[in-house]
Design a protein around this motif. Sequence first.
Motif, PDB file in Angstrom:
ATOM      1  N   GLY A  56       1.180  -1.819   0.000  1.00  0.00           N
ATOM      2  CA  GLY A  56      -0.128   0.165  -0.348  1.00  0.00           C
ATOM      3  C   GLY A  56       0.902   0.812   0.256  1.00  0.00           C
ATOM      4  O   GLY A  56       0.318   1.813  -0.444  1.00  0.00           O
ATOM      5  N   GLU A  57       2.670   0.577  -0.211  1.00  0.00           N
ATOM      6  CA  GLU A  57       2.812   1.928   0.574  1.00  0.00           C
ATOM      7  C   GLU A  57       3.335   3.120  -1.612  1.00  0.00           C
ATOM      8  O   GLU A  57       3.609   2.176  -2.566  1.00  0.00           O
ATOM      9  CB  GLU A  57       4.395   1.927   0.519  1.00  0.00           C
ATOM     10  CG  GLU A  57       5.368   2.639   0.467  1.00  0.00           C
ATOM     11  CD  GLU A  57       6.357   2.135   1.789  1.00  0.00           C
ATOM     12  OE1 GLU A  57       7.748   2.984   1.495  1.00  0.00           O
ATOM     13  OE2 GLU A  57       6.857   1.097   1.982  1.00  0.00           O
ATOM     14  N   VAL A  58       3.481   3.939  -1.417  1.00  0.00           N
ATOM     15  CA  VAL A  58       4.155   4.718  -2.713  1.00  0.00           C
ATOM     16  C   VAL A  58       5.284   4.528  -3.099  1.00  0.00           C
ATOM     17  O   VAL A  58       5.966   4.428  -2.043  1.00  0.00           O
ATOM     18  CB  VAL A  58       3.585   6.210  -2.560  1.00  0.00           C
ATOM     19  CG1 VAL A  58       3.884   7.115  -3.921  1.00  0.00           C
ATOM     20  CG2 VAL A  58       1.875   6.537  -2.993  1.00  0.00           C
ATOM     21  N   MET A  59       5.486   4.291  -4.354  1.00  0.00           N
ATOM     22  CA  MET A  59       7.433   3.706  -4.138  1.00  0.00           C
ATOM     23  C   MET A  59       8.150   4.842  -5.162  1.00  0.00           C
ATOM     24  O   MET A  59       7.371   6.009  -6.023  1.00  0.00           O
ATOM     25  CB  MET A  59       7.263   2.560  -5.078  1.00  0.00           C
ATOM     26  CG  MET A  59       7.087   1.406  -4.273  1.00  0.00           C
ATOM     27  SD  MET A  59       6.840  -0.558  -5.004  1.00  0.00           S
ATOM     28  CE  MET A  59       6.458   0.099  -6.743  1.00  0.00           C
ATOM     29  N   ASN A  60       8.816   5.049  -4.826  1.00  0.00           N
ATOM     30  CA  ASN A  60       9.382   5.967  -5.342  1.00  0.00           C
ATOM     31  C   ASN A  60       9.964   5.890  -6.938  1.00  0.00           C
ATOM     32  O   ASN A  60      10.416   4.646  -7.019  1.00  0.00           O
ATOM     33  CB  ASN A  60      10.893   6.821  -4.549  1.00  0.00           C
ATOM     34  CG  ASN A  60      11.774   5.860  -4.371  1.00  0.00           C
ATOM     35  OD1 ASN A  60      12.796   4.952  -5.596  1.00  0.00           O
ATOM     36  ND2 ASN A  60      12.506   5.724  -3.158  1.00  0.00           N
ATOM     37  N   SER A  61      10.586   6.739  -7.831  1.00  0.00           N
ATOM     38  CA  SER A  61      10.747   6.271  -8.921  1.00  0.00           C
ATOM     39  C   SER A  61      12.089   5.283  -8.641  1.00  0.00           C
ATOM     40  O   SER A  61      12.480   4.588 -10.304  1.00  0.00           O
ATOM     41  CB  SER A  61      10.657   7.628  -9.486  1.00  0.00           C
ATOM     42  OG  SER A  61      12.191   8.606  -9.159  1.00  0.00           O
ATOM     43  N   ALA A  62      13.167   5.691  -8.377  1.00  0.00           N
ATOM     44  CA  ALA A  62      14.680   4.938  -8.256  1.00  0.00           C
ATOM     45  C   ALA A  62      14.201   3.531  -7.914  1.00  0.00           C
ATOM     46  O   ALA A  62      14.734   2.464  -8.330  1.00  0.00           O
ATOM     47  CB  ALA A  62      15.240   5.358  -6.890  1.00  0.00           C
ATOM     48  N   VAL A  63      13.287   3.632  -7.419  1.00  0.00           N
ATOM     49  CA  VAL A  63      12.772   1.410  -7.050  1.00  0.00           C
ATOM     50  C   VAL A  63      11.897   1.729  -7.857  1.00  0.00           C
ATOM     51  O   VAL A  63      12.248  -0.026  -8.379  1.00  0.00           O
ATOM     52  CB  VAL A  63      12.156   1.627  -5.253  1.00  0.00           C
ATOM     53  CG1 VAL A  63      11.077   0.135  -5.487  1.00  0.00           C
ATOM     54  CG2 VAL A  63      12.492   2.252  -3.666  1.00  0.00           C
TER      55      VAL A  63
END
Length: 203
Positions: free
Chosen positions: A158-165
Amino acid sequence: MNKIKLNFINKSNDRSNSSIVIFQKNAATSYDQLAVAWKVIENCGEGDNHPFEYSYDMEVSAGDSHGNFTRKLGAFPGNRFEMIKDDTGDVLKLTKEYTSSPKDVEVVNHLNKGAISANIYRSGTLLAKKKVVAPGSKAVFQFLPKIFIGVTSEIQQGEVMNSAVIKDLNTQISLSGILSADIVMTGGSSNPYEFSLDNVVYA
């Protein structure tokens, strides 16, 4: 056919007790939009499996600037929803209008003031969200029948992931025409992780 039965199997040499994250990208927006960790599989040891379902049916909800969240409503491609204020307060309703594209789901903010958040769920779990939808604006969602999967750590479901991930999680698996399948993970140690389908049953 409204859902696909999937079964993750760990046949890797992973010795770090890594987590497996599965997500989808919103095809109605630019590639670099942040994605949500739809499914996170944890503590799945060597030889273990983790069954789960991919439902074609989705749900939508919205949150207002007062910290309230609407109930989830069934959402299908072509549906347009609107956040309005009625005699009870802020509510989300399905409109009689259709979306610009028959593959989209739209959430329109028709409140006079206050931004809303728009949330899409698949199989009861948060799939995607747009945090800020200003009055008069809309969130647009579209998902192709494919998932992205990869090995990661310290990401919660449910967590928003950053672009690097997201950039590192680039394995795509097409689910088009599938009724059920195993998703097998191999590799690990000094070898890259790989994911493949096995025991596929087609519709």
